[in-house]
Scaffold this active site. Structure first.
Site, short mmCIF file in Angstrom:
data_model
loop_
_atom_site.label_atom_id
_atom_site.label_comp_id
_atom_site.label_asym_id
_atom_site.label_seq_id
_atom_site.Cartn_x
_atom_site.Cartn_y
_atom_site.Cartn_z
CG ASP A 18 45.39 24.85 38.54
OD1 ASP A 18 44.88 25.30 39.60
OD2 ASP A 18 45.34 25.44 37.46
CG HIS A 43 43.78 33.42 40.52
ND1 HIS A 43 44.38 32.41 39.79
CD2 HIS A 43 42.49 33.03 40.69
CE1 HIS A 43 43.48 31.46 39.54
NE2 HIS A 43 42.33 31.82 40.08
CE LYS A 97 42.90 27.49 35.33
NZ LYS A 97 43.43 27.63 36.70
CG ASP A 129 45.93 28.76 39.04
OD1 ASP A 129 45.25 28.31 39.99
OD2 ASP A 129 45.50 28.82 37.88
NE ARG A 130 41.01 29.80 42.42
CZ ARG A 130 39.76 30.04 42.77
NH1 ARG A 130 39.37 29.89 44.01
NH2 ARG A 130 38.89 30.41 41.87
CG ASP A 169 44.39 26.22 42.86
OD1 ASP A 169 45.63 26.11 42.76
OD2 ASP A 169 43.69 26.71 41.95
CB SER A 199 41.13 25.05 38.45
OG SER A 199 41.49 26.12 39.28
CG HIS A 200 38.79 26.17 42.25
ND1 HIS A 200 39.20 26.88 41.14
CD2 HIS A 200 37.48 26.47 42.42
CE1 HIS A 200 38.18 27.59 40.68
NE2 HIS A 200 37.12 27.35 41.44
NE ARG A 238 37.18 25.48 35.23
CZ ARG A 238 37.08 26.52 36.06
NH1 ARG A 238 36.18 26.50 37.02
NH2 ARG A 238 37.85 27.57 35.93
#
Length: 471
Positions: A246, A331, A115, A248-249, A244, A105-106, A16
């Site tokens: 993407d 997650h 990822k 996944d949260r 979030d 992501s966030h 990242r």
């Protein structure tokens, strides 16, 4: 040819960086060439690739695919997709050997990253370090791979809906739910999912916009849940779910506007899962509330505290055969009737299912939880060279001072100290130059005493709890 990455981008769980500063297309191409070469050496040859809604994502995707095909890998392009959709493509495609999602992501809009999944397992830690070393040495294969484009959304939505199989249709049909996609990559999938879910659904910000014009897409920050809270209040909804950037949260609020934090959601999921999987192990990270571990035990499960980080949790699940795990950060991993990866859309479906199966509303489930007094996750800057050393110093001092005391010290991930007042945690972040602290008690006085202990330990190591910084 060789490629050297900026040292800040190769992190513990993913890759990242900041677009135009520490991360760009050349990095993406090198990731493709080296990851693809490592996969080919392990007997694989086909990689699924997806990307989130950030402005920089299509450029990185193009370069990544170039790198993968240049080392002889074939690529299945699934286009713009939430991270769990990429995980699904990798897990459900029998001929697919690896997967890469391009996502920030966030993180703020100027970040992006990758990822990675390698033959069904997370690619992290030493794998990422090795990728960096091989890129610097120019160690990659040459070849010519093919590309194909695959639409997996319909199959993915079908698979999400299977989370409601066998659940009382009348209970589901009565539910009224708010959803906030935060202009992230989960928006299009959420629209298709909500159109087929039983019950009444109200959606916010499903249009993908990498500039995040409405609010930052991190549902673990309470301020980002304000629009969802207002929607639930205005329409009198049963509960609300947020994602979030993407997907996944998960974040959630109940019908009264109370936040349901990651460990509290896990309490609901655990009660539901343990009713069908007696005696199973449920895993949570070291930041989770004592109330969760107690609840898992009360429901007949085996609570297991483990290290923070989605890759570390997934690996531990496989090792223990756990059907369910989760992190404070939202997650949640289901391996009972799903693939064991973190999917916030599926977690939303499973919250509906859990409420219906347990015969209680989400608001009732949240209201029954013990009232703990706790701090949010506090993150403060500490020099990279000091962060792990400081934790070791705290461990050494505690070992010397607690030999004959009723204080319990757990060093699974940093230091978690439990006493009559409750518990406090100090750990070094694997991804940033910060220390993370958290404390929880039954009373404000107890919490104050715990915070004083954290501050004392920091002071003894020449540190102090400064201004809290973001992720």
């Amino acid at each position: 040819m060789s490629h050297t990455f900026d040292p800040t981008v190769l992190r513990e769980y993913d890759i990242r960086g900041i677009i135009g500063e520490t991360l760009g297309p050349d990095d993406a191409r090198a990731i493709g060439q080296v990851f693809g070469s490592m996969l080919r050496e392990a007997g694989g040859s086909k990689v699924a690739v997806g990307y989130d809604g950030r402005v920089s994502s299509p450029i990185l995707e193009h370069a990544l695919v170039e790198g993968l095909t240049a080392c002889g890998c074939d690529v299945v392009r699934i286009g713009m997709a939430a991270t769990p959709m990429l995980y699904y493509a990798e897990a459900s495609g029998e001929e697919i050997d690896g997967g890469i999602e391009i996502t920030g992501s966030h993180n703020p809009a100027n970040y992006n990253g990758f990822k990675l999944v390698f033959q069904g397992r997370p690619f992290f830690g030493e794998d990422i370090a090795r990728l960096g070393e091989r890129a610097a040495a120019g160690e990659w294969m040459d070849g010519t791979g093919a590309t194909e484009t695959r639409a997996i959304m319909p199959a993915y939505i079908d698979r999400l809906l299977a989370g409601l199989d066998g659940v009382d249709p009348e209970a589901l049909a009565a539910m009224r739910i708010g959803w906030d996609a935060g202009n992230g990559a989960a928006g299009p999938a959420l629209e298709q999912l909500a159109a087929r879910l039983p019950g009444e659904h109200h959606l916010l910000y499903t249009e993908v916009d990498g500039n995040f014009p409405n609010h930052h897409p991190d549902p673990t920050v309470e301020a980002n849940l304000e629009d969802l809270r207002a929607l639930v209040a205005e329409k009198g909804l049963d509960f609300g779910i947020a994602f979030d950037g993407d997907g996944d949260r998960i974040g959630a609020i109940d019908g009264e506007g109370r936040v349901i934090w990651g460990d509290q959601l896990l309490m609901i999921y655990a009660e539901d899962a343990l009713s069908r999987h007696k005696g199973a192990t449920v895993i949570a990270d070291v930041k989770a509330s004592r109330a969760l571990f107690d609840h898992v035990a009360q429901c007949g499960g085996k609570p297991l505290m483990w290290k923070t980080g989605h890759s570390l949790i997934k690996s531990k699940m496989k090792e223990t055969g756990s059907p369910l795990a989760g992190e404070m950060s939202g997650h949640v991993f289901f391996a009972d009737d799903y693939y064991g990866f973190d999917d916030a859309l599926y977690a939303g479906v499973r919250l509906m299912a859990a409420s219906a199966r347990l015969g209680r509303s989400v608001t009732q489930l949240r209201g029954a939880m013990p009232a703990m007094v706790n701090t949010p996750e506090m993150r403060f800057q500490v020099d990279e060279s000091r962060k792990f050393a400081a934790i070791d110093e705290v461990k050494a001092r505690l070992a010397a001072s607690t030999a004959d005391s009723p204080v319990e010290v757990d060093s699974t991930d940093g230091v978690r100290v439990t006493s009559d007042d409750g518990w406090w945690l100090l750990r070094a972040s694997n991804t940033q130059d910060v220390l993370v602290a958290r404390a929880e008690s039954d009373s404000q006085q107890g919490l104050d005493r715990l915070m004083a202990q954290i501050d004392e330990q920091l002071k003894l190591s020449g540190l102090e709890r400064g201004e809290s910084v973001g992720h």
